[in-house]
Structure formats: C-alpha cells, structure tokens
Design a protein around this motif. Structure first.
Motif, short mmCIF file in Angstrom:
data_model
loop_
_atom_site.label_atom_id
_atom_site.label_comp_id
_atom_site.label_asym_id
_atom_site.label_seq_id
_atom_site.Cartn_x
_atom_site.Cartn_y
_atom_site.Cartn_z
N ALA A 169 -12.10 3.12 2.91
CA ALA A 169 -13.04 4.22 3.14
C ALA A 169 -12.34 5.56 3.02
O ALA A 169 -12.87 6.52 2.46
CB ALA A 169 -13.70 4.07 4.52
N GLU A 170 -11.12 5.62 3.54
CA GLU A 170 -10.33 6.86 3.43
C GLU A 170 -10.04 7.18 1.98
O GLU A 170 -10.11 8.33 1.54
CB GLU A 170 -9.03 6.69 4.21
N ARG B 179 -2.37 8.27 -3.42
CA ARG B 179 -2.87 6.91 -3.52
C ARG B 179 -1.91 5.89 -2.91
O ARG B 179 -2.18 4.70 -2.92
CB ARG B 179 -3.15 6.57 -4.98
N SER B 180 -0.79 6.36 -2.37
CA SER B 180 0.15 5.48 -1.67
C SER B 180 0.33 6.03 -0.26
O SER B 180 0.93 7.10 -0.07
CB SER B 180 1.49 5.42 -2.41
N PHE B 181 -0.20 5.31 0.72
CA PHE B 181 -0.16 5.79 2.10
C PHE B 181 -0.30 4.61 3.04
O PHE B 181 -0.61 3.48 2.62
CB PHE B 181 -1.29 6.80 2.36
N VAL C 97 -1.41 0.87 1.54
CA VAL C 97 -2.01 1.11 0.23
C VAL C 97 -0.93 1.64 -0.70
O VAL C 97 -0.33 2.69 -0.44
CB VAL C 97 -3.17 2.12 0.32
N LEU C 98 -0.67 0.91 -1.77
CA LEU C 98 0.31 1.32 -2.77
C LEU C 98 -0.39 1.49 -4.10
O LEU C 98 -0.99 0.53 -4.61
CB LEU C 98 1.45 0.29 -2.88
N ASP C 99 -0.34 2.68 -4.65
CA ASP C 99 -0.98 3.00 -5.92
C ASP C 99 -2.45 2.57 -5.92
O ASP C 99 -2.96 2.03 -6.90
CB ASP C 99 -0.24 2.34 -7.09
N GLY C 100 -3.12 2.82 -4.81
CA GLY C 100 -4.55 2.54 -4.71
C GLY C 100 -4.90 1.11 -4.40
O GLY C 100 -6.08 0.78 -4.28
N ALA C 101 -3.91 0.23 -4.25
CA ALA C 101 -4.18 -1.19 -4.00
C ALA C 101 -3.68 -1.59 -2.62
O ALA C 101 -2.60 -1.15 -2.18
CB ALA C 101 -3.51 -2.07 -5.06
N LEU C 102 -4.44 -2.43 -1.93
CA LEU C 102 -4.04 -2.93 -0.62
C LEU C 102 -2.91 -3.93 -0.73
O LEU C 102 -2.87 -4.75 -1.66
CB LEU C 102 -5.23 -3.61 0.07
N GLU D 184 4.23 7.89 1.48
CA GLU D 184 4.03 9.28 1.11
C GLU D 184 3.26 10.04 2.18
O GLU D 184 3.45 11.24 2.37
CB GLU D 184 3.28 9.34 -0.22
N LEU D 185 2.38 9.32 2.89
CA LEU D 185 1.48 9.93 3.86
C LEU D 185 1.13 8.90 4.92
O LEU D 185 1.04 7.70 4.63
CB LEU D 185 0.20 10.41 3.16
#
Length: 397
Positions: free
Chosen positions: A200-201, A211-213, A227-232, A331-332
C-alpha cells in the motif's frame, strides 16, 4: 494467441503493446478523447481509432460522454470499463475479518465485517467465503476475479500451512491455499499483513521514489516488510521480516518462538511493553495509542518524564532497527502501526537520532503516509495487479 507465444514484431504483439499502453494511460489519466489517447501513447489517429474499437468490442473501454470544444467542435470521451473486473481483499484478525471489494479502477464498492466467534475461530474457508460474499452483496456483485487475504503470519509455500500465527485459531489447516481457492472458486493469495502494508505504501504512499525500503510495523505485534526494487522479499518459509521474535539484548531470549512470543523485540517494544514502560514514567492509559498520545503531548510541552519515557522507547526500537540496517542496508525505513503513529513526529525523530548513533549507514525514517486500512489497500493493490494483467491481455488473439 497468448502474448508470451507471439513472435516479436508480429501484428498481434504490436496490438497487444498498443492496447496495454492505452489501458494504462486511461487508468492513470481518467477519461480521454481519441486524439488525447493517440498523443499520450504516440499512436497515429487511424491506429488509435482501431485500438479503441477493439477495446470497446472487448468490453474494456466505454464511452463517457462528450467534451465540448470550440464552436461546433465536440469529442467523444472514453474511460476504462470499471465493471470489467472486480477484486476482493480480506484482513484476518483474531476478533474479526474485514473485507472489501473494488472495481477494475480500484474504487472500493463494498465492505463487510465478520466477527470471529469463540476461541476456535470457526472454519477458515467458510469464514473467508462469508466475508467475501458479504462485501460482494453490498456492492451488488455476483463474483470477483481475484482475492488477496492478509494474515498476521506467513504461509510456507512448500507446505501451504500458516506459520508465525499461533494466535490465529482456525487457520492452521493442511493445504490452506488450495482449500481457499477451491472454497472461493477464484484465484486466492494469502499474504503477510505487514507485507500488504508495504505494498500500500508503494502504491499510494510517498516511497515511490524509493523502491527499496523496509517497513517496520509496531502495534500489538511487530513485523517487518522488505521491499527490494519494488518486489517483496518473503524468505524460504514466508517468514522474512518476522522480527518480533528477533533476539535483542534487553529482552529474554525466546527458546520456542513458534509456541509463544514472550521475548525478543516484541517483549520490549510491542504495544503491551509500551504501556508498561510509560506507566513506569507516570503516564496512565489502558491502550498504547492513548498513553502514547498523552506522553507525546507532554513531551512537546517540555515534560521530563515524557522525554525519559519516549527516549527509552526510541532506544528499544532503534536497537531492533540497528540489526536490520546492519544486514539489509535499506535506502529508507518507513514506520507504521499504532505505536509509531501515536508517538508521531517526536517519537520518529528520537528513533532516527538513536539509530544513527548505532549504525554506519544512516537511512532516513519516515512515518507512513497511507490513510485508511493499509492491509486492505495493499491487498487490493496486489489483487488488481493480477486481475489487470489477466484482463488487459484478453484482447490478444
């Protein structure tokens, strides 16, 4: 002909690419005219016209009125047919199941809440079906295309059994995924609830540029989404991010974490521990959100007791995050759940300051920016992704 079997450069593949581009533009922009669709997709007027005719015949695009232009000039508006597909999302808790359904544009059209009776929790498949049907009834629907169920645990992909959720009665059955799919009659995914909050975030929050957080959820339970490069990242057994069980120096070591969570990070930073901590510093309240808001207000007014209490809580959270940062170097970091949101900006700043004294990387910390129920929002996001992929590919022949 399926898209995957098309030869590069064939007319069917080019049509599929153009159709998908037009549908994505309509999802993002809303109703558009034929020339606008052509301009935004880079298609010629004849190609855009053929595309719209094809999408209308497939039931994916419908006329949405007329836009008045200059003198004597009008243009037809087209939009996504929201009724071309529907999805459902469920949030399963010990006390209840929350459900909602949405159309193809993501607009929520129905909601339903189902209490969980007694310690047994009832039959999981039957209750999931009842919850979905309740939300569908409110929306006036007969079926949905896809269901995503958020649970406070994780399903082992090798065994289809739910783990990390001893507190969730009725859901520990063999072949859980297969039985849910058979019982609901549609594709079903069961996902960790904190992972859905992260989705959701990613879809609706302010992390789109990152996209990595990692997202740390702190409430009655503690969990982490990676989440790494938009993937769980889910891990071999689906349990990546179950940091409530993670040993920390100030907490008892859990010897049998599958049976009871009486130690680890949960024992020092979960909502019950927060209540005990702030009571020790003179604050009163029966709920974590209540006592935290009182401490935050006192802290903002210069109260030394609040500074000490929130400072100790920040140290506990930062200690857990330091281990995570040392391994993942994110990254975040996004903070979500009852504890960070009730502590607000003062607690966030204290945790960030403490964390940056413990680690070499200094990732920024942000409070979640997603409103409403983030588990359901993340579930709808995943379900819509699968459904749109299936429906948007249906024009390829």
């Amino acid at each position: 002909m399926p898209l995957s079997s098309s030869t590069p450069g064939t007319p069917s593949l080019l049509r599929a690419i153009n159709d998908r581009a037009a549908l994505e533009v309509l999802l993002r922009q809303g109703p558009l005219t034929r020339p606008e669709i052509g301009a935004l997709t880079g298609l010629s007027k004849p190609t855009a016209s053929q595309l719209l005719n094809r999408l209308r015949d497939a039931g994916l695009v419908v006329l949405d009125g007329i836009r008045e232009g200059g003198p004597g000039r009008t243009a037809e508006l087209y939009r996504i047919n929201a009724d071309a597909g529907h999805v459902a999302a469920l949030e399963v808790r010990r006390a209840q199941i929350r459900a909602c359904v949405a159309d193809l544009t993501g607009t929520v059209t129905g909601r339903f809440e189902l209490p969980t009776p007694g310690p047994s929790g009832g039959d999981a498949v039957d209750r999931a079906r009842t919850a979905v049907q309740g939300a569908m009834a409110e929306a006036g629907l007969q079926r949905v295309n896809h269901v995503v169920i958020g649970v406070p645990g994780a399903v082992d992909p090798r065994t289809e059994r739910l783990g990390y959720a001893s507190h969730l009665p009725g859901w520990h059955i063999p072949d859980l995924l297969s039985r849910l799919r058979d019982g609901l009659g549609v594709p079903v995914a069961v996902e960790n609830d904190v992972n859905l909050v992260a989705m959701a975030e990613l879809a609706h929050g302010e992390v789109k540029r990152s996209r990595s957080f990692v997202l740390l959820w702190v409430s009655a339970g503690i969990g982490l989404a990676i989440v790494l490069d938009g993937a769980l990242v889910r891990g071999a057994t689906g349990g990546a991010g179950e940091v409530g069980y993670m040993p920390v120096a100030s907490a008892p070591i859990i010897r049998e974490p599958g049976r009871a969570n009486t130690g680890g990070l949960q024992a020092v930073a979960g909502a019950p521990a927060v209540i005990r901590l702030l009571r020790e510093h003179g604050f009163r309240g029966g709920r974590a959100d209540q006592i935290l808001r009182r401490a935050r207000e006192a802290y903002e007014n210069g109260d030394e007791r609040a500074a000490a209490g929130l400072g100790e809580l920040a140290t506990r959270l930062a200690t857990g995050l330091a281990a995570i940062v040392s391994v993942l170097d994110p990254e975040l970091i996004v903070l979500a759940g009852e504890v960070p949101l009730s502590g607000g900006e003062p607690l966030r700043a204290l945790v960030e300051r403490e964390l940056h004294t413990m680690t070499i990387p200094h990732p920024p910390l942000r409070l979640t920016s997603v409103d409403g129920n983030p588990v359901l929002a993340g579930g709808l996001h995943l379900a819509l992704g699968e459904t749109r992929e299936e429906i948007f590919s249906s024009t390829v022949r």
